[in-house]
Design an enzyme around this catalytic site. Structure first.
Site, PDB file in Angstrom:
ATOM      1  CE  LYS A  72      -3.555   2.593   2.790  1.00 33.22           C
ATOM      2  NZ  LYS A  72      -4.666   2.418   3.756  1.00 33.22           N
ATOM      3  CG  HIS A  98     -10.362 -32.518 -34.904  1.00 34.02           C
ATOM      4  ND1 HIS A  98      -9.329 -31.668 -34.661  1.00 34.02           N
ATOM      5  CD2 HIS A  98     -10.217 -33.211 -35.758  1.00 34.02           C
ATOM      6  CE1 HIS A  98      -8.856 -31.574 -35.832  1.00 34.02           C
ATOM      7  NE2 HIS A  98      -9.258 -32.584 -36.505  1.00 34.02           N
TER       8      HIS A  98
END
Length: 530
Positions: free
Chosen positions: A140, A285
């Site tokens: 912070k 696939h």
């Protein structure tokens, strides 16, 4: 520059000490005052570097078994004070609080402790309180403080210290702050996941670190990255597969490899009548175009490949057993993208080594029940569901012709095969004279169930090769809504059908089966895949 800050005082409180010695030595060389606690303080003293205990700063000892050490105004005041705020500066002077310019933290290993199977009390004690608070406070106040939130930032810190003699720009401090909030949010997400299991199905926390850039995405012009979930660092999963050789994996490679691994694993667990069973899956696939379980690895490979040899070109193959030289030589000039197995013999690796682009992945078959969550993004959101697991549904014969007991095991194998086919799935499975099970027909991806059945990919090939369709079993992942599907199945010569049941026209479908002498059993359980 005006926004540059030079490190004068550092607070060091870490779990992992590896590579910390170089940092401590460099800080000492730069004349930085070091504050520390407990084991970290002892480590620093062992390096012959002067260190001040946090306890001497705060006037309080470490209490509650080490749960409270750094949680004190003299620590957090020194971190959070704004150097350009006269009120803050005055209070630091009034309460004799030193400015702290660098905070180095490495949190208790919460995730590793959970993964180790530790008792709950041990897990709870690995929830870091002081460390996470130090990280957030320092991040912070990045305008004045450098925060090093984990062992992963030790190296960049050392590099900055050596390059600029302990001076950091605003941009550099902000970079470390960004890493800090990444560490703290990931840590909190892991703790939340531990506490939230089975509690709040309407809330998810997903935190992804350490992404691996893939060769490309679904198409070559798309970028893609692979991430492991928090709980995937240990255990059996495709995420932990070891890549032995071959070119980099793409997004599609990962999806197909996962489909091959899951289908081979499920097939392995579904077959219980064979000793020394070996499952082989051939995926193209996302769909199994071949799947077999036999008592011999080469037989399983032969049958899986024979299911649809045209689609097998460029496929992904997964074995449930060790791949030997004989198996490796079987591939000869055949082209496949990836081979997955629990192990490869050295001789097999020598053979495969001649195919430089072939990827080899090592991972065991998955557990029968994994309790995994499945995540899928949509535009503006995400869908979450449980994995489709468990194949213990009862078969309930609903036709005049009984579903023979001898077909039950084959039907369960077929249910697995059908489960892994995508969208309006139909599977045909067969048992050969050796008791081997294999996928001999597959229909999927059609917008309606009838077309999936009419355009089965494999029977045209397999019927020419003597497939005994009358003793095979056809499985549908959802109910047949009309009798036309039964008429199409009858054209193939099918005599055994498995489906979930539950249509408002079940009676019509059953009547059609009775008309054609087909045995049908309901499972009451669907296996949709999209």
């Amino acid at each position: 520059m005006a926004d540059n800050k030079k490190i004068k005082t550092a607070l060091v409180s870490v779990f992992h000490k590896e590579n910390l010695d170089k940092i401590v030595t460099k800080l000492n060389d730069l004349g930085v005052k070091i504050l520390s606690t407990g084991g970290t303080k002892s480590f620093i003293e062992g390096l012959g570097v002067e260190v001040t205990s946090v306890e001497s700063l705060t006037g309080y000892p470490s209490i509650l078994g080490g749960r409270v050490k750094t949680l004190h105004p003299k620590v957090f005041g020194g971190i959070l004070s704004r150097r350009d705020n006269q009120g803050d500066v005055s209070q630091l002077t009034e309460y004799e609080i030193p400015e702290i310019d660098l905070v180095i933290v490495d949190l208790y290993p919460f995730e590793d402790t959970v993964a180790s199977g530790a008792e709950e009390q041990d897990i709870i004690e690995k929830i870091d309180i002081g460390g996470i608070s130090l990280i957030r406070a320092a991040a912070k106040n990045f305008k004045d403080v450098v925060i090093v939130p984990s062992q992963n930032e030790y190296e960049p810190l050392l590099s900055h210290l050596e390059k600029n003699n302990g001076e950091f720009t605003m941009a550099e401090r902000k970079w470390f702050a960004g890493r800090a909030f990444g560490v703290s949010s990931h840590y909190d997400a892991a703790i939340f996941s531990y506490f939230n299991e089975g509690v709040d199905a309407g809330t998810e926390r997903i935190s992804l670190n350490g992404g691996e850039v893939l060769r490309y995405g679904e198409n070559p012009h798309q970028a893609a990255t692979f991430f492991k979930f928090n709980n995937s660092s240990e255990g059996v999963s495709l995420a932990n597969a070891q890549v032995l050789q071959g070119k980099a994996l793409s997004y599609n490679n990962m999806l197909d490899a996962d489909a091959a691994w899951k289908s081979a694993s499920d097939a392995y667990h579904a077959v219980t009548h064979l000793e020394n069973k070996v499952a082989v899956s051939v995926v193209k696939h996302l769909n199994p175009c071949g799947l077999a379980v036999t008592g011999n690895i080469l037989e399983s490979l032969d049958l899986a490949w024979a299911g649809d040899p045209i689609s097998a070109y460029g496929s992904i193959i997964c074995f449930s057993d060790t791949v030997t030289k004989e198996v490796a030589e079987w591939f000869g000039k055949k082209f496949v993208e990836i081979i997955i197995a629990p192990e490869f013999t050295d001789e097999a690796l020598d053979v495969f080594g001649k195919k430089k682009n072939l990827r080899l992945l090592v991972t065991p078959v998955k557990n029968e029940i994994t309790k995994e969550k499945l995540y899928r993004s949509i535009s503006g959101g995400m869908l979450v569901q449980d994995e489709d697991e468990g194949l213990d549904a009862e078969l309930n014969t609903v036709t005049a012709k009984e579903f023979e007991t001898s077909k039950i095991n084959l039907a369960k194998f077929g249910t697995v095969a059908c489960k892994h086919l995508k969208s309006n799935a139909i599977a045909v499975v067969t048992e050969n004279e050796n008791g081997a099970f294999w996928l001999t027909g597959a229909g999927m991806g059609q917008p309606n169930r009838l077309d999936s059945l009419r355009y089965l990919t494999m029977p045209r090939f397999n019927l020419k090769n003597g497939l005994d369709i009358e003793n095979s079993v056809l499985i549908s992942d959802a109910f047949f809504p009309f009798r036309d599907s039964i008429e199409a199945a009858n054209e193939y010569g099918v005599k055994y059908i498995i489906e979930p049941g539950g249509s408002i026209r079940d009676d019509e479908v059953i009547e059609a089966c009775n008309e054609f002498g087909i045995a049908m059993a309901f499972t009451g359980r669907r296996h949709f895949r999209h």
